[in-house]
Design an enzyme around this catalytic site. Structure first.
Site, short mmCIF file in Angstrom:
data_model
loop_
_atom_site.label_atom_id
_atom_site.label_comp_id
_atom_site.label_asym_id
_atom_site.label_seq_id
_atom_site.Cartn_x
_atom_site.Cartn_y
_atom_site.Cartn_z
N ARG A 106 -10.30 -22.45 6.04
CA ARG A 106 -9.46 -21.31 6.41
C ARG A 106 -9.34 -20.34 5.23
NH1 ARG A 106 -7.34 -18.71 10.81
NH2 ARG A 106 -5.10 -18.40 10.74
N THR A 382 -12.67 -15.03 17.87
CA THR A 382 -12.97 -16.26 17.20
C THR A 382 -14.12 -16.86 17.97
OG1 THR A 382 -10.69 -16.46 16.58
CG2 THR A 382 -11.89 -18.53 16.77
N ASP A 424 -2.26 -13.39 10.73
CA ASP A 424 -1.80 -14.69 11.24
C ASP A 424 -0.59 -15.20 10.47
OD1 ASP A 424 -3.44 -14.97 13.40
OD2 ASP A 424 -4.88 -16.29 12.44
N SER A 453 -2.79 -21.18 11.84
CA SER A 453 -3.83 -20.93 12.85
C SER A 453 -3.50 -21.67 14.14
CB SER A 453 -5.17 -21.43 12.30
OG SER A 453 -6.17 -21.34 13.29
N SER A 454 -4.09 -21.18 15.23
CA SER A 454 -4.01 -21.92 16.50
C SER A 454 -5.32 -22.63 16.80
CB SER A 454 -3.72 -20.95 17.66
OG SER A 454 -2.51 -20.28 17.45
N GLY A 475 -7.02 -16.86 20.21
CA GLY A 475 -5.73 -16.62 19.56
C GLY A 475 -4.72 -17.67 19.99
O1 DON Z 1 -6.56 -18.72 13.65
C1 DON Z 1 -6.09 -18.24 14.65
O2 DON Z 1 -5.29 -18.80 15.36
C2 DON Z 1 -6.55 -16.85 15.09
N1 DON Z 1 -6.96 -16.11 13.94
C3 DON Z 1 -7.62 -17.00 16.11
C4 DON Z 1 -8.10 -15.69 16.66
C5 DON Z 1 -8.85 -15.80 17.91
O3 DON Z 1 -9.01 -16.85 18.48
C6 DON Z 1 -9.35 -14.55 18.49
N2 DON Z 1 -10.18 -14.81 19.63
N3 DON Z 1 -10.18 -14.44 20.70
#
Ligand code: DON
Length: 571
Positions: A106, A382, A424, A453-454, A475
């Site tokens: 990360r 992501t 985040d 993070s998720s 997200g």
């Molecule tokens: O780490 C996280 O939770 C976010 N930065 C993830 C972002 C994400 O999944 C965007 N995708 N659609």
């Protein structure tokens, strides 16, 4: 007369040529499979080139770890919306011998970051500052992550072999899909405002399917990584270019930040759900804890009998999600900087107590739900990919630059996009981030800290054997999508591709709404749920799950999400 004859002949020729050429437009740009069954090995990722590079490395005798490194770099080239070398991610892996490891690569807050860096003089969050441009970027972790995996697990032991296919794609270019053209066109203004020099993504005429995307600067950066190892990114020319870009655009990542970046092997989290052992990521991801909480909270209920997306199932899952996301907002952050009450949050008695006020007939208002209180102890881009190799090693990786194309800022001369992961963090308690998530002290900005993070890359075991490899982008919806995909298989008996394609819904405590994909809940069940006090919000697609199921006969069943260009292949 002669003139008319000529015209007629020309017309006939034109029609014949047009008819002859017509089928060409029907030929797909890429062979894309959404479902597959193979005997030994499989890769599922967001782009056919990336999947095929992974499969190719496996066929050359590489293991899942070699393939994963190849896929991560390939996605950085062919899937710039989320694939990256300028971002970070998490890996959950299970070796053929059953050893579980999890790697946290990360991003980290730069040393010059501070908790109020996105607030104005009146303490209000400055809109967009943590989302667009140089200041939104955390220190990237992906390249260090790949080298950590390489050193510990590579079978091919030849980094050049793993990265070269991506260098070739960046140098010679690849044809973009219709979805990619649409995404790039949608971000033209953002690219123009977030960059100090115009990146290759900016084009005068709109992008269209089949256009060639050539990324020479990125190819050169990848060559430096190939030839100099990690130093080819975190030191020397690439580091110089990153820092120069920061100075030109008001960012704060320094040479020391880059040199000091270190990915960390973390202790995996697991929970047993009706005989399945579900393994996932510890903080700074909230995924593992939240998934554990969700599964334990719904375990006592007969959701198999209630049925997929039935009124009772949707109500129960929503109520569990509401409570879990309230805990997430208050208690979760980077455990290296803030003592996350991990044992308390996973404690079965605590989770039972959380569901005590669950009313099977009525929605609970999120305003009446607070995070649990513990005695303090002393002291929407992501991408996910899943791989199983011919030896039985399994890898689940979710990697990101946060929202689509991250900060939209490309490092001049180095050709890669920087993340906007700083969003985040909780810029200010009570103010939602890009995904509407709330946060508090646990996730406040501190130099060197990782943002919560998720991302929930996960592996499921049954009878001590590998059963499923699963994960998704999305997200805040990542956790609930992984949760629902696991239930789709274990409770509702779906095949892997059915489970991945099935419509999804999501609740995250606040806003107090069930977000649904179109047709995720039948009109009758929806009316019944509204009668219980639930509010619905229809939205676009939720997540892109890429997953692999190991069948009792040992065959691999893959599901590539139909919501994207995702592709499954293997042998
Ligand atoms: O780490 C996280 O939770 C976010 N930065 C993830 C972002 C994400 O999944 C965007 N995708 N659609």
């Amino acid at each position: 007369m002669k003139k008319h004859l000529c015209l007629l002949i020309s017309l006939i020729i034109f029609f014949f040529t047009a008819c002859k050429e017509a089928p060409k437009t029907d030929v797909p740009l890429y062979e894309i499979s959404k479902a597959a069954t193979t005997d030994k090995a499989m890769v599922v990722s967001a782009h056919p080139h990336a999947t095929n590079i992974g499969v190719d490395l496996l066929q050359q005798g590489g293991n899942a770890y070699d393939a994963a490194i190849g896929v991560q770099f390939a996605l950085a080239v062919v899937y710039p919306v989320a694939g990256n070398i300028g971002g970070g991610g998490f890996m959950v892996s299970r070796t053929k011998a059953g050893e579980i490891t999890t790697l946290d690569y990360r991003e980290k807050a730069p040393a010059a970051a501070h908790r109020d860096m996105y607030l104005d003089s009146l303490d209000n969050v400055i809109k967009g500052l943590s989302i667009n441009g140089h200041l939104a970027a955390g220190v990237p972790g992906s390249v260090d992550g790949m080298f950590k995996i390489f050193e510990k697990y590579s079978k091919l032991k030849d980094f050049k072999k793993l990265i070269q296919p991506s260098i070739d794609l960046a140098e010679k270019g690849f044809k973009i899909t219709a979805k990619q053209a649409q995404n790039l066109n949608g971000k033209q203004d953002a690219f123009k405002t977030c960059n100090t020099t115009m990146p290759v993504f900016v084009k005068d005429m709109p992008w269209k399917e089949g256009d060639l995307l050539v990324q020479k600067d990125l190819a050169n950066t990848l060559k430096r990584i190939r030839d100099q190892g990690e130093a080819g990114f975190y030191e020397g020319e690439t580091a110089d270019l990153i820092v120069k870009e920061m100075q030109a655009g008001g960012g704060i990542i320094s040479k020391e930040d880059l040199k000091n970046y270190d990915a960390v092997w973390r202790t995996p989290l697991n929970t047993v759900y009706k005989g399945y052992n579900i393994i996932s990521m510890a903080p700074p991801s909230s995924g593992g804890i939240a998934l554990t909480q969700l599964l334990e909270m719904v375990e006592p209920y007969p959701i198999k009998d209630w049925g997929f997306q039935s009124q009772k199932t949707v109500h129960l899952i929503t109520e569990a999600e509401r409570r879990v996301y309230a805990d997430r907002a208050k208690h979760l952050g980077d455990n290296d900087y803030y003592k996350v009450p991990m044992e308390e949050l996973k404690n079965p008695d605590y989770l039972k107590s959380r569901m005590k006020n669950f009313n099977p007939d009525l929605a609970t208002s999120s305003d009446s739900i607070e995070a649990g209180v513990f005695e303090p102890k002393e002291s929407e881009q992501t991408t996910h990919f899943s791989i199983v190799d011919q030896e039985g090693n399994a890898i689940s990786i979710t990697t990101t630059i946060n929202s689509g194309y991250g900060s939209k800022t490309v490092v001049t001369g180095a050709g890669f996009l920087l993340n906007n992961e700083m969003d985040d963090f909780s810029s200010k308690p009570g103010t939602p981030n890009f995904y509407g998530l709330l946060g508090a002290e646990a996730n406040a900005i501190e130099p060197g800290k990782r943002m919560l993070s998720s991302m929930t890359p996960s592996i499921v075991e049954k009878d001590n054997k590998l059963f499923m490899v699963v994960g998704t982008p999305g997200g805040s919806t990542i956790i609930t999508s992984v949760f629902q995909t696991i239930l789709n298989v274990t409770e509702f008996g779906m095949t892997m591709d059915e489970a991945v394609a099935a419509p999804r819904f999501h609740h995250q405590w606040k806003p107090d709404k069930i977000m649904v994909e179109k047709d995720a809940v039948s009109p009758a069940d929806r009316i019944a749920l509204e009668g219980m006090g639930h509010e619905f919000l229809e939205r676009g697609s939720i997540g892109r799950v890429d997953a692999i199921l190991i069948k009792p006969n040992g065959k691999l069943e893959g599901g590539a999400d139909p919501r994207g260009d995702d592709h499954v292949a293997g042998f």
